[in-house]
Scaffold this motif. Structure first.
Motif: not given
Length: 339
Positions: A255, A257-258, A260-261, A263-264
């Protein structure tokens, strides 16, 4: 009661020996404890350039004889050492990221790993802790795995803190465990290969060397990257195909700010098999809450679990709920990990 006295005696003698060595070498408490444990494992006082002096060596030899005369069980032996580590770190005002991982986390990690490796019919485990710190998480994990099953475990540890890697090595030697210890930045290239299990209580924060972070997919778009994200990627990259990574991370890891990276990268490279919040009674606040995240590297017999194991691990004192949790882990492992 006599056993309690023996445990207290061992603790006191180890503490006294460390204090004498600290004074003689003008070192930190943790450094002195590490050297004390090394001396005990080697059976002699290490002297370099006349330090410690002969008077101190004589004092220490007497204390070591007394320590060796005390007969403790393996569990008591470890308990006495871990309490000494806690004391030394408190006296040194150690940073939060360097504090010893509690035994309970090693126990809970081993419970999950035991079921996974049993389901995979794997007896030989080559494992690494890339942020080994004091060594307590790894040592407690190995002790619990050995109690639970018939495994052949080879262990390695990495840490960029020379004092801590020395302590971890000395701790393992006193506990008669063979540990390959590497003093280096775990984000840099590893010399260790053929690893099928990683276990780490990851330090949380920003990694300062942007040039080293540049090659990682989990690096930040701008500014410093999260060290714990880079360490997860680095560790999983170094595992054998189908290898298991167990990471102690902040519960809010997905959860930030980083996130997303992270998870990708995970979608393309690993299977997310479990996210288990550790019992809340282990932490001072909700913000400090941590979880065990279990990842599996693609390849071999690895497959995505039909149901990712999620939830909060009950407190071990809550016998009925804890037994239900253990059964749940067993069923999940049997279903999702193949030999």
């Amino acid at each position: 009661m006599a056993e309690d006295n023996e445990l207290q005696n061992y603790f006191d003698l180890l503490s006294n020996a460390s204090k004498i060595l600290k004074q003689a070498l003008s070192s930190t408490y943790v450094d002195a404890l590490a050297e004390t444990l090394t001396n005990l494992a080697d059976g002699k006082v290490y002297v370099e350039n006349g330090a410690p002096d002969q008077e101190t060596v004589t004092k220490l030899d007497k204390l070591y004889e007394q320590i060796k005369a005390i007969k403790l069980s393996e569990v008591q032996h470890k308990q006495a050492i871990t309490v000494n580590i806690i004391q030394a770190q408190r006296l040194d005002n150690a940073e939060v990221n360097k504090l010893m991982t509690p035994d309970t986390i090693g126990l809970l990690s081993s419970l999950v790993a035991f079921e996974i490796f049993k389901a995979m019919k794997v007896k030989n485990i080559n494992m690494i802790d890339p942020t080994i710190g004091t060594g307590n998480l790894l040592i407690e994990f190995i002790e619990q795995m050995n109690l639970a099953g018939d495994f052949d475990i080879n262990a390695a540890g990495i840490d960029n803190d020379e004092t801590l890697i020395g302590l971890a090595k000395a701790f393992s030697e006193v506990m008669n465990l063979n540990l390959d210890a590497y003093h280096q930045d775990a984000i840099a290239e590893w010399d260790v290969t053929d690893i099928n299990l990683a276990l780490a209580d990851l330090p949380v924060g920003y990694y300062p060397v942007d040039d080293n972070a540049a090659k990682f997919k989990t690096k930040a778009e701008e500014g410093h990257s999260y060290a714990h994200h880079l360490l997860i990627e680095q560790t999983m990259n170094n595992l054998n195909d189908g290898g298991i990574g167990m990471f102690i991370v902040p519960s809010a890891i997905f959860q930030t700010d980083q996130a997303k990276k992270l998870s990708e990268w995970m979608v393309s490279n690993v299977y997310l098999q479990a996210v288990l919040d550790l019992p809340s009674n282990l932490f001072a606040s909700k913000e400090a809450q941590k979880a065990i995240v279990v990842l599996q590297k693609h390849g071999g017999t690895a497959q995505q679990a039909g149901n990712v194991l999620m939830g909060t691990i009950p407190e071990t004192e809550n016998v009925k709920d804890f037994e239900n949790f253990r059964n749940q882990v067993q069923d999940w492992a049997k279903t999702n990990f193949k030999g």
